[in-house]
Design an enzyme around this catalytic site. Structure first.
Site, PDB file in Angstrom:
ATOM      1  N   SER A 235       0.850  -1.199   0.000  1.00 51.67           N
ATOM      2  CA  SER A 235       0.000   0.000   0.000  1.00 51.67           C
ATOM      3  C   SER A 235       0.877   1.238   0.000  1.00 51.67           C
ATOM      4  O   SER A 235       1.990   1.216   0.544  1.00 51.67           O
ATOM      5  CB  SER A 235      -0.868   0.021   1.260  1.00 51.67           C
ATOM      6  OG  SER A 235      -0.054   0.251   2.399  1.00 51.67           O
ATOM      7  N   ASP A 236       0.399   2.331  -0.599  1.00 49.34           N
ATOM      8  CA  ASP A 236       1.053   3.598  -0.296  1.00 49.34           C
ATOM      9  C   ASP A 236       0.852   3.831   1.206  1.00 49.34           C
ATOM     10  O   ASP A 236      -0.041   3.246   1.835  1.00 49.34           O
ATOM     11  CB  ASP A 236       0.497   4.759  -1.128  1.00 49.34           C
ATOM     12  CG  ASP A 236       1.461   5.963  -1.126  1.00 49.34           C
ATOM     13  OD1 ASP A 236       2.380   6.004  -0.278  1.00 49.34           O
ATOM     14  OD2 ASP A 236       1.281   6.872  -1.957  1.00 49.34           O
ATOM     15  N   TRP A 237       1.685   4.684   1.766  1.00 43.43           N
ATOM     16  CA  TRP A 237       1.716   4.822   3.230  1.00 43.43           C
ATOM     17  C   TRP A 237       0.379   5.403   3.754  1.00 43.43           C
ATOM     18  O   TRP A 237       0.135   6.598   3.662  1.00 43.43           O
ATOM     19  CB  TRP A 237       2.914   5.676   3.616  1.00 43.43           C
ATOM     20  CG  TRP A 237       4.149   4.868   3.932  1.00 43.43           C
ATOM     21  CD1 TRP A 237       4.915   4.977   5.063  1.00 43.43           C
ATOM     22  CD2 TRP A 237       4.746   3.824   3.156  1.00 43.43           C
ATOM     23  NE1 TRP A 237       5.938   4.067   5.027  1.00 43.43           N
ATOM     24  CE2 TRP A 237       5.860   3.338   3.879  1.00 43.43           C
ATOM     25  CE3 TRP A 237       4.431   3.208   1.939  1.00 43.43           C
ATOM     26  CZ2 TRP A 237       6.666   2.295   3.427  1.00 43.43           C
ATOM     27  CZ3 TRP A 237       5.240   2.178   1.478  1.00 43.43           C
ATOM     28  CH2 TRP A 237       6.336   1.729   2.217  1.00 43.43           C
TER      29      TRP A 237
END
Ligand code: BGC
Length: 753
Positions: A235-237
């Site tokens: 996932s993106d952060w």
């Protein structure tokens, strides 16, 4: 286990993990580490930003570029690197990034970002490559190959349709499938197919209403099943919405740590029977495979040569800069002569990278002023005046006065202008493309004082050139040049290196000309990609709009001639051969660009599209034949009727040029089609039925000899008739076919399709 035993395979490990351990492996352990399973010897891996340098935080972690990181080489961000159009350079920069990543004990470098530059206003354009997916994809693939050749991974981001920062964590990009496929997914696809990045990072936003982090179509069907991606999706952060939906869709790893919340949701869903153990195991296996791949480099980190990487950063910055204008050959600066006034704070205090998660703590930092002083020591006097304070909105009259005096006393002025850091950043978009008013006012006064002004630009996203470029003799677009950008600018201004960059994005006359006006940054949580396929130059070409600087444009201190265009069948499809000759006085590099146009098509095709390019370096008078390979994809479009890439047979134009608006040679080629016909349904219109290779003749026979035949082909009314769905025609009095005939006709069509 004894020392001689092979380490357990990911499959063995999977079999030995408890359910709780499996769930924990799908979560980070902090900002930058995955979870270990000490009982089984599974280590935690470290992953860090970012695309153009390592941002390894030893202290407190954050994903916004706020806290300190260990020193690393800061290469030019992607906006610059892309302007090199140089896959060999990107591979070498990738190798250097890989060596630094490995030496730091980091297993995955979080980049590159290949999102399209849809709007010139996107705050993160400095981190992205291009408005063209072939250029972005091929350059990024080379970077990924370079990094991964060092035994560490990359994270191709932000998948997908993350083309703005406004509401980046929630906005829904509303994009039709053909546009997605041909523009917004293509760069990702090219990298996945050519370079198999170890990881892909899903974006924050939604795509057509579905969070990218929980979209099975995106993360599994397209990415894995169609493109053959075998790595891990992270996932993106902070991009995870509903964790178990993500696992089901194909999102393997949540980053940063969810403090256990994600793992708990996964466990609850498995216990409740709403998440299958197969889906869980698939994700866990992807994590274990990543750990296995990372093992050898962790065991043998190696070192890197700080000086050599700085030198590479300098070479990269010279190749990234684009000479936009050079009236009367004011550049390069002669080795001897009168005073050179260097004006502008950016000459002394360089703006060399963008703000946000990609921010690197450089190993050293070159500034152009010092580099110019060294270069011209003893041969030309260099004076300096700061002219402006970058972040100040108010002109400083003392600074302006000094600058004008320096300009008036000099033979030539090199004026450093650009965007202050606050003008462009991850996290927000720009509101306009103008340089700060203080800088524009300074430019006017300096140009009044001296007719020989050379502007050097420092900016990560395009700036408006039109209001002022006529006032100056040369413009060198330096982008954000990384830590060696200052010395690279001196190399170019002095002519020690011949400029060779080409624009990877169009500079519009006015940003209001750009295709997203009215559809950026969206409203009520949605942004409609209303311009469809017409991103960047595709739009300006379609509307015959003048541009301030065309996609692919860039000058050199020499000139190039093109000749001998010929097309030869090649292993991939068609090889475009063209001979380039250096017709000028010094060695230099040319970028040969191949655009394809579809002369006649049944669907809308952009006027021309870049499908290949090659860079060639030539001594004065030297010629070389360049070959650019075109595969069938170069001629195809995404056919929404049949859901796949289709080549429609016929004539295609092959245009070879030095920019999208400087086509030097052109020819045409006949390409055989795939023979795909739009499938028919009962309610397809008569024209579609008649065009069908199997059903058409049957229908024609039924019409023959009836008054309907003449009606349908009548010169005036035929078109109107042929637009009526067959189902409805069958109900018209006297039509020679009945509704009950349709199932048979459809069966004929299916059988013969
Ligand atoms: C950015 C990513 C970055 C991540 C980790 C996010 O905010 O969008 O590009 O890799 O943070 O710092």
């Amino acid at each position: 286990m004894t020392d001689t035993d092979a380490p357990p395979s990911p499959a063995d490990l999977l079999a030995r993990l408890t359910l709780e351990e499996k769930a924990s492996l799908l979560d980070g352990s902090d900002f930058w580490h995955t979870q270990p399973v000490e009982r089984l010897g599974v280590p935690a891996l470290m992953v860090t930003d970012g695309p153009h340098g390592l941002r390894k935080q030893d202290g407190e972690g954050d994903h916004l570029g706020l806290n300190a990181s260990v020193p690393a080489t800061c290469f030019p961000p992607a906006a610059g690197l892309a302007s090199s159009w140089d896959t060999d350079l990107l591979r070498r920069v990738g190798e250097a990034l890989g060596r630094e990543t490995r030496a730091a004990g980091v297993s995955v470098l979080l980049g590159p970002g290949v999102n399209m530059k849809r709007s010139p206003l996107c705050g993160r354009n400095f981190e992205y490559f291009s408005e063209d997916p072939v250029l972005a994809g091929d350059l990024a693939a080379a970077l990924v190959q370079g990094v991964q050749s060092q035994g560490v991974g990359t994270s191709l981001k932000h998948f997908a349709a993350n083309n703005q920062e406004t509401q980046r964590m929630t906005i829904s990009a509303e994009v039709d499938e053909r546009t997605l496929r041909e523009i917004y997914l293509t760069a990702f696809e090219r990298v996945v197919r050519a370079a198999q990045p170890w990881t892909v990072m899903c974006s924050y936003n939604r795509v057509n209403g579905v969070y990218a982090s929980e979209d099975p179509w995106l993360l599994t069907r397209v990415l894995r099943e169609e493109w053959g991606f075998t790595g891990l999706v992270v996932s993106d952060w902070g991009a995870v919405n509903v964790r178990e939906d993500g696992v089901r869709a194909g999102l393997d790893l949540e980053m940063p740590s969810s403090s256990g919340a994600g793992a708990q949701r996964i466990l609850d869903a498995v216990h409740a029977g709403t998440l299958s153990t197969e889906a869980l195991d698939t994700a866990v296996l992807n994590v274990l495979n990543l750990v296995e791949k990372a093992g050898p480099a962790l065991a043998d980190p190696g070192t890197f040569d700080v000086d050599a990487h700085h030198a590479l950063a300098r070479e990269a910055a010279t190749r990234s800069a684009v000479l936009l204008k050079n009236d009367g050959g004011v550049l390069p600066l002669a080795a001897t002569g009168g005073t050179v006034a260097v004006v502008g704070e950016f000459a002394r205090t360089p703006r060399y990278q963008g703000a946000g998660s990609s921010q690197v703590n450089p190993t050293r930092l070159d500034d152009a002023l010092s580099a110019l002083r060294v270069r011209f020591e003893g041969s030309r006097e260099i004076t300096f005046a700061a002219g402006y304070a970058p972040e100040s909105e108010d002109a400083n009259t003392d600074l302006v006065r000094e600058a004008v005096a320096a300009a008036a006393a000099a033979e030539v002025v090199v004026l450093f202008l650009g965007l202050p850091a606050s003008y462009e950043s991850e996290g927000y978009d720009r509101e306009h493309t103008n340089l700060p008013p203080t800088q524009l006012a300074l430019l006017e006064q300096v140009a009044d004082a001296n007719p020989n002004v050379v502007v050097v630009l420092s900016n990560g996203s395009v700036v408006n050139l039109e209001p002022w470029q006529h006032r100056v003799r040369a413009v060198l677009e330096g982008w954000l040049g990384g830590q060696a950008g200052g010395s690279a600018i001196a190399d170019l201004l002095s002519g020690d290196v011949n400029p060779s960059g080409r624009l990877a994005e169009t500079v519009p006359v006015n940003y209001r000309d750009n295709p997203t006006v009215g559809n950026f940054p969206g409203e009520n949580g949605q942004v409609r990609y209303g311009e469809g396929l017409l991103i960047g130059y595709r739009w300006y070409d379609a509307h015959s709009l003048p541009v301030a600087a065309a996609f692919g444009h860039g000058l050199s201190y020499t000139t190039f001639g093109y000749s001998g265009l010929r097309l030869v069948p090649g292993p991939d499809g068609l090889d475009v051969h063209v001979t380039v000759t250096n017709t000028g006085p010094v060695a230099g590099s040319e970028v040969v660009q191949v655009y394809v146009s579809d002369v006649e098509a049944t669907v809308f095709r952009p006027e021309q599209e870049l499908k290949g390019f090659a860079r060639v370096t030539l001594d004065p008078g030297q010629s070389r034949e360049v070959v650019v390979a075109l595969d069938r994809r170069a001629f195809s479009f995404w056919h929404t009727g049949v859901g796949r890439w289709v080549v429609e047979g016929g004539e295609f134009g092959i245009r070879v040029g030095a920019s999208s608006r400087d086509i030097r040679l052109a020819t045409t080629v006949e390409v055989p089609g795939d023979g795909v016909r739009t499938p028919v349904r009962a309610d397809s219109d008569l024209a579609t039925w008649l065009a069908h290779p199997a059903a058409g003749p049957v229908l024609l026979q039924a019409l023959a000899g009836t008054p309907w035949h003449d009606l349908v082909f009548d010169a005036h009314n035929g078109e109107m008739m042929r637009a009526i769905p067959l189902l409805r025609l069958t109900r018209f009095p006297g039509f020679p076919l009945a509704e009950s005939d349709l199932p048979g006709l459809l069966a004929d069509a299916d059988a013969g399709a």
